[in-house]
Motif scaffolding. Structure first.
Motif, PDB file in Angstrom:
ATOM      1  N   THR A   1       3.952   1.513  -0.764  1.00 14.45           N
ATOM      2  CA  THR A   1       4.775   1.569  -1.977  1.00 14.45           C
ATOM      3  C   THR A   1       3.968   2.160  -3.126  1.00 14.45           C
ATOM      4  O   THR A   1       4.468   2.973  -3.904  1.00 14.45           O
TER       5      THR A   1
ATOM      6  N   ALA B   1       4.326  -2.217  -8.417  1.00 13.85           N
ATOM      7  CA  ALA B   1       4.941  -0.908  -8.214  1.00 13.85           C
ATOM      8  C   ALA B   1       6.394  -0.977  -8.662  1.00 13.85           C
ATOM      9  O   ALA B   1       6.977   0.019  -9.084  1.00 13.85           O
TER      10      ALA B   1
ATOM     11  N   LYS C   1       0.824  -1.205   0.000  1.00 13.12           N
ATOM     12  CA  LYS C   1       0.000   0.000   0.000  1.00 13.12           C
ATOM     13  C   LYS C   1       0.865   1.265   0.000  1.00 13.12           C
ATOM     14  O   LYS C   1       0.667   2.165  -0.812  1.00 13.12           O
TER      15      LYS C   1
ATOM     16  N   PHE D   1       3.060  -3.937   9.419  1.00 10.53           N
ATOM     17  CA  PHE D   1       2.803  -2.732  10.220  1.00 10.53           C
ATOM     18  C   PHE D   1       3.944  -1.729  10.156  1.00 10.53           C
ATOM     19  O   PHE D   1       4.357  -1.158  11.148  1.00 10.53           O
TER      20      PHE D   1
ATOM     21  N   ASP E   1       5.193  -8.764  -9.998  1.00  7.75           N
ATOM     22  CA  ASP E   1       6.524  -9.148 -10.507  1.00  7.75           C
ATOM     23  C   ASP E   1       7.188 -10.233  -9.676  1.00  7.75           C
ATOM     24  O   ASP E   1       8.199 -10.797 -10.079  1.00  7.75           O
TER      25      ASP E   1
HETATM   26  N1  LIG Z   1       8.937  -6.774  -5.851  1.00  4.89           N
HETATM   27  C1  LIG Z   1       8.041  -5.917  -5.387  1.00  4.89           C
HETATM   28  N2  LIG Z   1       8.097  -5.544  -4.103  1.00  4.89           N
HETATM   29  C2  LIG Z   1       7.187  -4.656  -3.653  1.00  4.89           C
HETATM   30  C3  LIG Z   1       6.189  -4.121  -4.508  1.00  4.89           C
HETATM   31  N3  LIG Z   1       5.428  -3.276  -3.779  1.00  4.89           N
HETATM   32  C4  LIG Z   1       5.916  -3.292  -2.517  1.00  4.89           C
HETATM   33  N4  LIG Z   1       6.983  -4.120  -2.434  1.00  4.89           N
HETATM   34  C5  LIG Z   1       7.756  -4.424  -1.231  1.00  4.89           C
HETATM   35  O1  LIG Z   1       6.880  -5.030  -0.296  1.00  4.89           O
HETATM   36  C6  LIG Z   1       7.215  -4.616   1.045  1.00  4.89           C
HETATM   37  C7  LIG Z   1       6.016  -4.043   1.749  1.00  4.89           C
HETATM   38  O2  LIG Z   1       5.644  -2.839   1.131  1.00  4.89           O
HETATM   39  P1  LIG Z   1       4.852  -1.672   1.870  1.00  4.89           P
HETATM   40  O3  LIG Z   1       4.504  -0.669   0.828  1.00  4.89           O
HETATM   41  O4  LIG Z   1       5.578  -1.202   3.069  1.00  4.89           O
HETATM   42  O5  LIG Z   1       3.550  -2.459   2.317  1.00  4.89           O
HETATM   43  P2  LIG Z   1       2.295  -1.920   3.141  1.00  4.89           P
HETATM   44  O6  LIG Z   1       1.085  -2.537   2.557  1.00  4.89           O
HETATM   45  O7  LIG Z   1       2.312  -0.442   3.212  1.00  4.89           O
HETATM   46  O8  LIG Z   1       2.582  -2.555   4.546  1.00  4.89           O
HETATM   47  P3  LIG Z   1       2.081  -2.073   6.013  1.00  4.89           P
HETATM   48  O9  LIG Z   1       2.313  -0.614   6.125  1.00  4.89           O
HETATM   49  O10 LIG Z   1       2.921  -2.855   6.944  1.00  4.89           O
HETATM   50  O11 LIG Z   1       0.642  -2.442   6.099  1.00  4.89           O
HETATM   51  C8  LIG Z   1       8.370  -3.653   0.912  1.00  4.89           C
HETATM   52  O12 LIG Z   1       9.583  -4.344   1.115  1.00  4.89           O
HETATM   53  C9  LIG Z   1       8.284  -3.192  -0.534  1.00  4.89           C
HETATM   54  O13 LIG Z   1       9.542  -2.807  -1.041  1.00  4.89           O
HETATM   55  C10 LIG Z   1       6.179  -4.534  -5.879  1.00  4.89           C
HETATM   56  O14 LIG Z   1       5.371  -4.129  -6.696  1.00  4.89           O
HETATM   57  N5  LIG Z   1       7.123  -5.428  -6.260  1.00  4.89           N
END
Ligand SMILES: Nc1nc2c(ncn2[C@@H]2O[C@H](COP(=O)(O)OP(=O)(O)OP(=O)(O)O)[C@@H](O)[C@H]2O)c(=O)[nH]1
Ligand SMILES: [Mg+2]
Length: 345
Positions: free
Chosen positions: A174, A309, A172, A191, A282
């Motif tokens: 990201t 992303a 999210k 989190f 990906d």
């Molecule tokens: N390979 C890849 N990794 C991704 C992608 N989007 C996010 N990530 C990775 O996934 C992990 C979690 O991403 P966040 O954006 O922090 O996830 P979130 O949903 O905000 O997580 P919370 O805040 O904990 O709820 C990070 O290490 C990112 O770098 C993607 O499209 N591809």
């Protein structure tokens, strides 16, 4: 985190043009009489709420707005042209305050609303107006009236149009960081996000606000994890972007968990328009991806969008899908009001 956007601007309406002193001069016509035309009206300064804007950022670069002066009157009874108006285009939800930043001037709540901030000065009379029985050749004309000047504050309270929901690590934050200038904390542990964050996304020259909130897990409505207390931030959004990570073993249950929490929370969240996307596409091969798409389709009743992303696959499509929902939900009618300075288009 800043939910408030404000800008101080100086505005000035145009001065009226001066009236002319002129006399009719033609061969064979004696005592042609006064024929000085009136000056044109100065331009007004308006504020107008427009669609597709969500920040006051433009007012950081330009803080002075002056409408044009009316053109002076001319001989042969020609009236000067009116000065051009200036229109401050602002996002819906902008409030305008006096220089003290406390007294409300107007509150622009709907697309198309226009408010007169400063009226242009009237043009002066030309000498033709001053002709009397005792003074047939007045050499007097009025100058135009001066425009008004004032300093005002524009204030915008950001309200999210789209809300991001999903399990922790769904990507999210990201996504928010990819499509907006926001810089949320991103990490591969659950989190990471502890407080909601906002960003402004732009697609096809339109803007809308996205809210990122902490991840939801089963039992969030009972306070498990960070709980559901941040769901209030997406209550007033027009659409939810539900992200399910392709990294999830069981995407169907990931989907259902979050849907279950939305339902348990209530407040209409489960009835909101939802764009479903399989994120981090990906990270798995084509075969696994196809499987996960099918599983999600089965449980959600429609196919998910595919998002990454990291490779930006699907990012624009998801933004457009969100924008379409935001747009269709936005109210486009301006209400009638009694104050004559309001002008509904
Ligand atoms: N390979 C890849 N990794 C991704 C992608 N989007 C996010 N990530 C990775 O996934 C992990 C979690 O991403 P966040 O954006 O922090 O996830 P979130 O949903 O905000 O997580 P919370 O805040 O904990 O709820 C990070 O290490 C990112 O770098 C993607 O499209 N591809
Ligand atoms: Mg996050």
């Amino acid at each position: 985190m800043k939910f408030l956007d404000q800008a101080k601007v100086y505005i000035r309406s145009g001065d009226g043009g001066a009236g002319a002193v002129s006399f009719r001069r033609e061969k064979f016509i004696e005592f042609g009489g006064p024929d000085g035309g009136d000056g044109g009206r100065g331009g007004d300064v308006w504020a107008e709420a427009v669609d597709g804007l969500n920040t006051l950022i433009d007012y950081r670069y330009q803080q002075h707005f002056k409408a044009q002066t009316g053109v002076h009157g001319m001989g042969r009874n020609r009236t000067g042209a009116g000065g051009k108006d200036v229109v401050l285009k602002v996002p819906v939800g902008t409030q305008i305050f006096e220089e003290d930043n406390e007294t409300v001037v107007c509150d622009l709540t709907q697309v198309g609303q226009r408010f007169l901030l400063a009226k242009g000065g009237n043009g002066g009379f030309g000498n033709q107006h001053f002709k009397t029985s005792t003074n047939q050749a007045p050499r007097r004309a009025n100058p135009g009236l001066e425009g008004e000047e004032r300093t005002i504050w524009l204030r915008l309270k950001l309200i999210a149009d789209a809300g991001l929901v999903g399990l922790p690590n769904a990507g999210k934050s990201t996504f928010l960081a990819t499509v907006t200038a926001a810089k949320p904390k991103i990490a591969d542990y659950p989190f990471t996000t502890l407080h909601p964050g906002l960003g402004v996304a732009r697609v096809d020259a339109r803007e809308f606000v996205i809210a990122d909130i902490p991840g939801l897990i089963e039992g969030a409505h009972e306070g498990v994890g960070i709980g559901d207390r941040f769901l209030g931030h997406v209550e007033r959004t027009r659409v939810l972007l539900h992200l399910v990570s392709a990294r999830e073993e069981d995407v169907a249950s990931a989907y259902e968990t979050v849907r279950g929490e939305l339902e348990a929370y209530g407040h209409g969240l489960d009835e909101k328009a939802e764009i479903l996307a399989l994120s981090q596409a990906d990270t798995v091969d084509a075969e696994a991806l196809a499987e996960k798409i099918a599983e999600l389709e089965e449980v959600a009743g429609h196919a998910p969008m595919i998002l990454s992303a990291a490779t930006s696959q699907g990012v624009q499509d998801v933004l457009r899908a969100l924008m379409a929902e935001v747009k269709s939900a936005r109210d486009v009618e301006a209400p009638p009001t009694d104050d004559p300075r309001w002008l509904a288009e």
